[in-house]
Design a protein around this motif. Structure first.
Motif, PDB file in Angstrom:
ATOM      1  N   ARG A  24       1.047  -1.311   0.029  1.00  0.00           N
ATOM      2  CA  ARG A  24      -0.120   0.139   0.040  1.00  0.00           C
ATOM      3  C   ARG A  24       0.798   1.283   0.034  1.00  0.00           C
ATOM      4  NH1 ARG A  24      -4.189   0.149   3.958  1.00  0.00           N
ATOM      5  NH2 ARG A  24      -4.466  -1.971   3.719  1.00  0.00           N
ATOM      6  N   ALA A  36      -2.395   7.308   2.735  1.00  0.00           N
ATOM      7  CA  ALA A  36      -3.043   8.094   1.759  1.00  0.00           C
ATOM      8  C   ALA A  36      -4.568   7.774   1.600  1.00  0.00           C
ATOM      9  CB  ALA A  36      -2.323   7.501   0.469  1.00  0.00           C
ATOM     10  N   SER A  37      -5.235   9.008   1.497  1.00  0.00           N
ATOM     11  CA  SER A  37      -6.877   8.744   1.413  1.00  0.00           C
ATOM     12  C   SER A  37      -7.219   7.998   0.083  1.00  0.00           C
ATOM     13  CB  SER A  37      -7.486   9.983   1.637  1.00  0.00           C
ATOM     14  OG  SER A  37      -6.879  10.866   0.719  1.00  0.00           O
ATOM     15  N   ASN A  38      -6.526   8.066  -1.020  1.00  0.00           N
ATOM     16  CA  ASN A  38      -6.667   7.735  -2.172  1.00  0.00           C
ATOM     17  C   ASN A  38      -5.811   6.441  -2.491  1.00  0.00           C
ATOM     18  OD1 ASN A  38      -8.769   9.184  -2.924  1.00  0.00           O
ATOM     19  ND2 ASN A  38      -7.522  10.684  -3.977  1.00  0.00           N
ATOM     20  N   ASP A  39      -5.954   5.560  -1.555  1.00  0.00           N
ATOM     21  CA  ASP A  39      -4.823   4.342  -1.924  1.00  0.00           C
ATOM     22  C   ASP A  39      -5.475   3.225  -2.651  1.00  0.00           C
ATOM     23  OD1 ASP A  39      -2.601   3.081  -1.467  1.00  0.00           O
ATOM     24  OD2 ASP A  39      -2.975   2.607   0.940  1.00  0.00           O
ATOM     25  N   GLN A  40      -4.662   2.538  -3.261  1.00  0.00           N
ATOM     26  CA  GLN A  40      -4.679   1.161  -3.799  1.00  0.00           C
ATOM     27  C   GLN A  40      -3.895   0.103  -3.085  1.00  0.00           C
ATOM     28  OE1 GLN A  40      -4.246   1.141  -8.050  1.00  0.00           O
ATOM     29  NE2 GLN A  40      -4.277   3.533  -7.955  1.00  0.00           N
ATOM     30  N   MET A  80      -2.343  13.255  -5.579  1.00  0.00           N
ATOM     31  CA  MET A  80      -2.395  12.562  -4.362  1.00  0.00           C
ATOM     32  C   MET A  80      -3.200  11.243  -4.479  1.00  0.00           C
ATOM     33  SD  MET A  80      -1.165  14.493  -1.994  1.00  0.00           S
ATOM     34  CE  MET A  80      -1.530  13.664  -0.427  1.00  0.00           C
ATOM     35  N   GLN A  81      -2.422  10.497  -5.535  1.00  0.00           N
ATOM     36  CA  GLN A  81      -2.816   8.924  -5.434  1.00  0.00           C
ATOM     37  C   GLN A  81      -1.582   8.407  -6.006  1.00  0.00           C
ATOM     38  OE1 GLN A  81      -6.196   9.165  -8.085  1.00  0.00           O
ATOM     39  NE2 GLN A  81      -4.812   9.419  -9.974  1.00  0.00           N
ATOM     40  N   ARG A  82      -1.649   6.991  -6.240  1.00  0.00           N
ATOM     41  CA  ARG A  82      -0.479   6.260  -6.632  1.00  0.00           C
ATOM     42  C   ARG A  82      -0.615   6.317  -8.189  1.00  0.00           C
ATOM     43  NH1 ARG A  82       0.301   0.588  -3.295  1.00  0.00           N
ATOM     44  NH2 ARG A  82       2.322   0.825  -3.992  1.00  0.00           N
TER      45      ARG A  82
END
Length: 132
Positions: A24, A36-40, A80-82
């Motif tokens: 993650r 992170a709030s927008n995580d994968q 703000m994401q991967r």
């Protein structure tokens, strides 16, 4: 990939879903994990693996299980994401059994080329995941 499984022939106990990894985002610093709030979140249970017997002697047998995880290459701090760009993370597990031993020895080597992430071992037989 099927889940890893091993059986103790003496006790009849079977252990399943061994050597499963979870990856993650980690946007913290060297001291603190930053979620992170927008995580994968990725799991190795759906990844390809190659198994090779690399030693087969009268006193020692060793297998290498090489797992390849296709992961976002880094965290995109502007979005703000991967990132959409991926890279392969290679995990080599060397599983050794010595003659007369009642345990397996596991050595894990992570060929880490991924940025801004946290890789953990997840085991149903442990109380909590192990951070790598």
């Amino acid at each position: 990939m099927a889940h890893s499984q091993i059986s103790d022939l003496r006790s009849g106990q079977t252990y399943e879903r061994l050597l499963t990894f979870e990856d993650r985002a980690d946007i913290g610093d060297g001291w603190f994990h930053g979620m992170a709030s927008n995580d994968q979140v990725f799991h190795s249970s759906a990844c390809s693996a190659a198994v090779a017997q690399i030693h087969n002697g009268p006193l020692l047998t060793t297998f290498r299980i090489r797992t390849t995880m296709s992961l976002p290459a880094e965290f995109d701090f502007n979005a703000m994401q991967r990132s959409a760009r991926t890279s392969d993370l290679i995990i080599d597990n060397l599983i050794s059994l010595h003659r007369g031993s009642d345990r397996l020895e596991v050595e894990t080597v992570v060929h880490n080329n991924i940025g801004d992430h946290r890789l953990r071992v997840v085991s149903p037989h442990a109380c909590r995941p192990i951070n790598l």
